[in-house]
Design an enzyme around this catalytic site. Sequence first.
Site, mmCIF file in Angstrom:
data_model
loop_
_atom_site.group_PDB
_atom_site.id
_atom_site.type_symbol
_atom_site.label_atom_id
_atom_site.label_comp_id
_atom_site.label_asym_id
_atom_site.label_seq_id
_atom_site.Cartn_x
_atom_site.Cartn_y
_atom_site.Cartn_z
ATOM 1 N N HIS A 47 0.805 -1.219 0.000
ATOM 2 C CA HIS A 47 0.000 0.000 0.000
ATOM 3 C C HIS A 47 0.838 1.269 0.000
ATOM 4 O O HIS A 47 0.286 2.370 -0.047
ATOM 5 C CB HIS A 47 -0.924 0.017 1.222
ATOM 6 C CG HIS A 47 -2.023 -0.993 1.177
ATOM 7 N ND1 HIS A 47 -3.129 -0.855 0.370
ATOM 8 C CD2 HIS A 47 -2.176 -2.172 1.828
ATOM 9 C CE1 HIS A 47 -3.933 -1.896 0.534
ATOM 10 N NE2 HIS A 47 -3.369 -2.711 1.401
ATOM 11 N N GLU A 151 -7.434 -12.757 3.679
ATOM 12 C CA GLU A 151 -8.142 -11.477 3.631
ATOM 13 C C GLU A 151 -9.460 -11.541 2.863
ATOM 14 O O GLU A 151 -10.110 -10.505 2.678
ATOM 15 C CB GLU A 151 -7.259 -10.415 2.983
ATOM 16 C CG GLU A 151 -5.901 -10.231 3.644
ATOM 17 C CD GLU A 151 -5.112 -9.124 3.011
ATOM 18 O OE1 GLU A 151 -5.324 -7.959 3.397
ATOM 19 O OE2 GLU A 151 -4.285 -9.419 2.120
#
Length: 271
Positions: A47, A151
Amino acid sequence: MLYDNRLKQAIGEGREVFGVLASIPAAASIELIGEAGFDFVVIDTEHVMINPETVEHMIRTAERYRLTPLVRVPDGDPKRMLRLLDAGAQGIVLPQVEDAATVRDAVSACKYAPEGRRSLNAGRPGSFGRTSLADYVGHANDTVMVVAMIETERGVTNIEAIAAEPGLDLVLEGAADLSQSLGVSWQTNHPHVQAALAHAASVSLAHGVAWCTFLRHDGDGPRWRARGVTTFMLGDERGIAFRALMQARRQAQTSLAGADPAAGHPDQENS
């Protein structure tokens, strides 16, 4: 040189360990984490925009503190993993793992033969060839960790096959993305999310693969510890710093609001 992986050793011995995500692209961030006494750090390149030289400096700083440096990659690109390991990373964290094949490919990319197909290199982890590279290869295979993040709903569904894959060292939960996958975005404490995490953790531990959880809510630690979990994450350093700064500002405002203006500043008496 490639140091012993203290995180892997602690997990094997059942000792509690604490880690944090490093999202600020600077070696100083690792210094703060190391000085604070954490056991491991996950440098985030999924990210966050971090150039390769900075990642290597962050890894080098983690080594200085005997802080186990893991790196979260954006995908399963074997060339990217190779360069990070050659920079000294002691583990690769794979996001969005949904099947055993992803783990199998990552293990192959992270391990030297006969366990994998990682390209040989006499770089900084191998002390640039100062010592026996044959010995280094064995040490690297014993030291480098492969970590899978669960996830998504599909990842939870396939956790049995994922956890059974040889070479997987640790499963890290990603409740935020999982909540989105389950249709309850950002509700990480939602019963459906917590049930999915509990199931995935149970399966992982049953296969002898350690589970790592984020401590987000009051009471999380004792509840996960009772399930046999000893590896914990405390979020990322940006969020921790932000909350600390907010708290410091609130305390200053509260202190000033309760002060008696007529009393003056204590230093004024000696001026």
